[in-house]
Design an enzyme around this catalytic site. Structure first.
Site, short mmCIF file in Angstrom:
data_model
loop_
_atom_site.label_atom_id
_atom_site.label_comp_id
_atom_site.label_asym_id
_atom_site.label_seq_id
_atom_site.Cartn_x
_atom_site.Cartn_y
_atom_site.Cartn_z
N HIS A 129 80.61 -10.78 14.84
CA HIS A 129 80.31 -10.26 16.18
C HIS A 129 78.80 -10.40 16.42
O HIS A 129 78.37 -10.90 17.46
CB HIS A 129 80.76 -8.81 16.26
CG HIS A 129 80.48 -8.13 17.56
ND1 HIS A 129 81.09 -8.46 18.74
CD2 HIS A 129 79.62 -7.11 17.86
CE1 HIS A 129 80.64 -7.67 19.71
NE2 HIS A 129 79.75 -6.84 19.20
N ASP A 171 75.02 -0.70 23.61
CA ASP A 171 76.05 0.34 23.77
C ASP A 171 76.38 1.03 22.44
O ASP A 171 77.22 1.94 22.41
CB ASP A 171 77.31 -0.24 24.43
CG ASP A 171 78.01 -1.30 23.61
OD1 ASP A 171 77.31 -2.15 23.02
OD2 ASP A 171 79.24 -1.29 23.54
N HIS A 172 75.70 0.63 21.37
CA HIS A 172 75.87 1.30 20.07
C HIS A 172 74.60 2.02 19.61
O HIS A 172 74.67 2.90 18.76
CB HIS A 172 76.33 0.30 19.01
CG HIS A 172 77.72 -0.21 19.28
ND1 HIS A 172 78.82 0.15 18.53
CD2 HIS A 172 78.19 -1.03 20.26
CE1 HIS A 172 79.90 -0.43 19.04
NE2 HIS A 172 79.55 -1.15 20.08
N HIS A 199 85.45 0.79 20.13
CA HIS A 199 85.97 0.77 21.50
C HIS A 199 87.46 1.10 21.54
O HIS A 199 88.20 0.80 20.61
CB HIS A 199 85.78 -0.61 22.15
CG HIS A 199 84.36 -0.97 22.42
ND1 HIS A 199 83.74 -0.70 23.62
CD2 HIS A 199 83.43 -1.58 21.65
CE1 HIS A 199 82.49 -1.13 23.58
NE2 HIS A 199 82.27 -1.67 22.39
N HIS A 213 75.55 -2.09 14.42
CA HIS A 213 74.93 -3.33 14.90
C HIS A 213 74.03 -3.04 16.09
O HIS A 213 74.02 -1.93 16.61
CB HIS A 213 75.98 -4.40 15.21
CG HIS A 213 76.89 -4.11 16.36
ND1 HIS A 213 77.80 -3.07 16.36
CD2 HIS A 213 77.04 -4.73 17.56
CE1 HIS A 213 78.47 -3.07 17.50
NE2 HIS A 213 78.02 -4.06 18.26
N HIS A 229 73.73 -3.88 19.29
CA HIS A 229 74.04 -3.87 20.72
C HIS A 229 73.71 -2.52 21.37
O HIS A 229 73.93 -1.47 20.77
CB HIS A 229 75.50 -4.23 20.96
CG HIS A 229 75.77 -5.70 20.77
ND1 HIS A 229 77.03 -6.21 20.53
CD2 HIS A 229 74.93 -6.78 20.79
CE1 HIS A 229 76.96 -7.53 20.41
NE2 HIS A 229 75.70 -7.89 20.56
N ASP A 244 82.12 -3.13 16.12
CA ASP A 244 82.83 -4.11 16.94
C ASP A 244 83.32 -5.30 16.12
O ASP A 244 83.46 -6.41 16.63
CB ASP A 244 81.92 -4.62 18.08
CG ASP A 244 81.63 -3.54 19.11
OD1 ASP A 244 82.20 -2.44 19.01
OD2 ASP A 244 80.81 -3.80 20.00
#
Ligand SMILES: [Zn+2]
Length: 264
Positions: free
Chosen positions: A119, A65-66, A174, A61, A63, A136
């Site tokens: 998400h 942090d990915h 995570h 996805h 985001h 996530d």
């Protein structure tokens, strides 16, 4: 390609609690696929330390942090970047949709794409080799927050993942397992499997080892978000809501908002 050989997967840590999964390519010794490289530096450090080279990137996805490390990784050499069909992911070389297959034949790796909105609207999971890379959406003993989706969407997505074979190893984005289990045990204090899992996770975390991968059969026993049809979970959600809940989706919605405000 032998689809039955267990994948060799290395957990690269990033930020406070992200995992970037490095999957060894069965057909190309020394090559790895990276899943959700939010940061390039720890990936490059692990590749260097282990004498590996990056051969492909999968993204679940959009985001940061990915996906935040993709540009810096590509600066070291072009590799395929396979990602959901979403304009917010600029550096992909292939956009994938639900039901498609990702066959990286030269690496000996192949995955099925599952759309799992909730998400985010365009979130996907990759399933293959008895492994699930679910970003996530599903966490061990928990699930992602619904930033863009609705409770029915997220619940349906989780049910899809829960329907995959029990031995499937679950690689989430995570390390949230211990905190998720505190909530799971608030919902189901008498869940013996969740208590045993909490104890084994505590041992692994005390040794600074990842709690992951989990398996779907463990998740179906301990994860309240996969257990919305169970009487114990429904009763706890109804107690929290202070009213009867009409179906498993309503139970899911109540659990998610309970967890959002949960203080240990
Ligand atoms: Zn996310």
């Amino acid at each position: 390609m032998n689809n039955k050989m267990p994948l060799q997967v290395h957990a690269t840590r990033a930020f406070a609690d992200n995992y970037i999964w490095l999957v060894a390519a069965p057909a190309m010794p020394g090559a790895v696929l990276a899943v959700d490289p939010g940061d390039a530096a720890p990936v490059l450090a692990d590749l260097r330390r282990q004498g590996l080279s990056l051969a492909a990137i999968l993204l679940t996805h959009h985001h940061a942090d990915h996906i935040g490390g993709v540009g810096a990784l590509l600066a070291h050499g072009p590799v395929p970047v396979i990602a959901p069909d979403d304009p917010r992911i600029a550096l992909k070389t292939r956009a994938v949709r639900d039901g498609e297959r990702v066959d990286l034949t030269e690496l000996g790796l192949g995955f099925e794409v599952l759309a799992v909105p909730g998400h985010t609207t365009s979130h996907v999971a990759f399933w293959g080799h008895d492994a699930l890379f679910c970003g996530d959406t599903l966490f061990s003993a928990g699930c992602g927050r619904m930033f863009e989706g609705t409770p029915p969407q997220m619940h349906r997505s989780l049910q899809r993942l829960a329907a995959l074979p029990g031995p499937t190893r679950v690689y989430c984005g995570h390390e949230y397992t211990a905190a998720n289990l505190r909530f799971a045990l608030a919902v189901e204090p008498d869940n013996a499997a969740a208590r045993a899992y909490r104890d084994s996770v505590a041992v692994r975390r005390a040794a600074d080892e990842p709690s992951l991968p989990s398996t779907l059969s463990v998740e179906c026993e301990v994860n309240p978000f996969l257990r919305c049809s169970k009487e114990s979970v429904r009763a706890a959600a109804e107690r929290h809501a202070g009213r009867p809940l009409e179906d498993a989706t309503a139970v899911f919605a109540e659990l998610r908002s309970w967890k959002d405000g949960f203080r240990e």
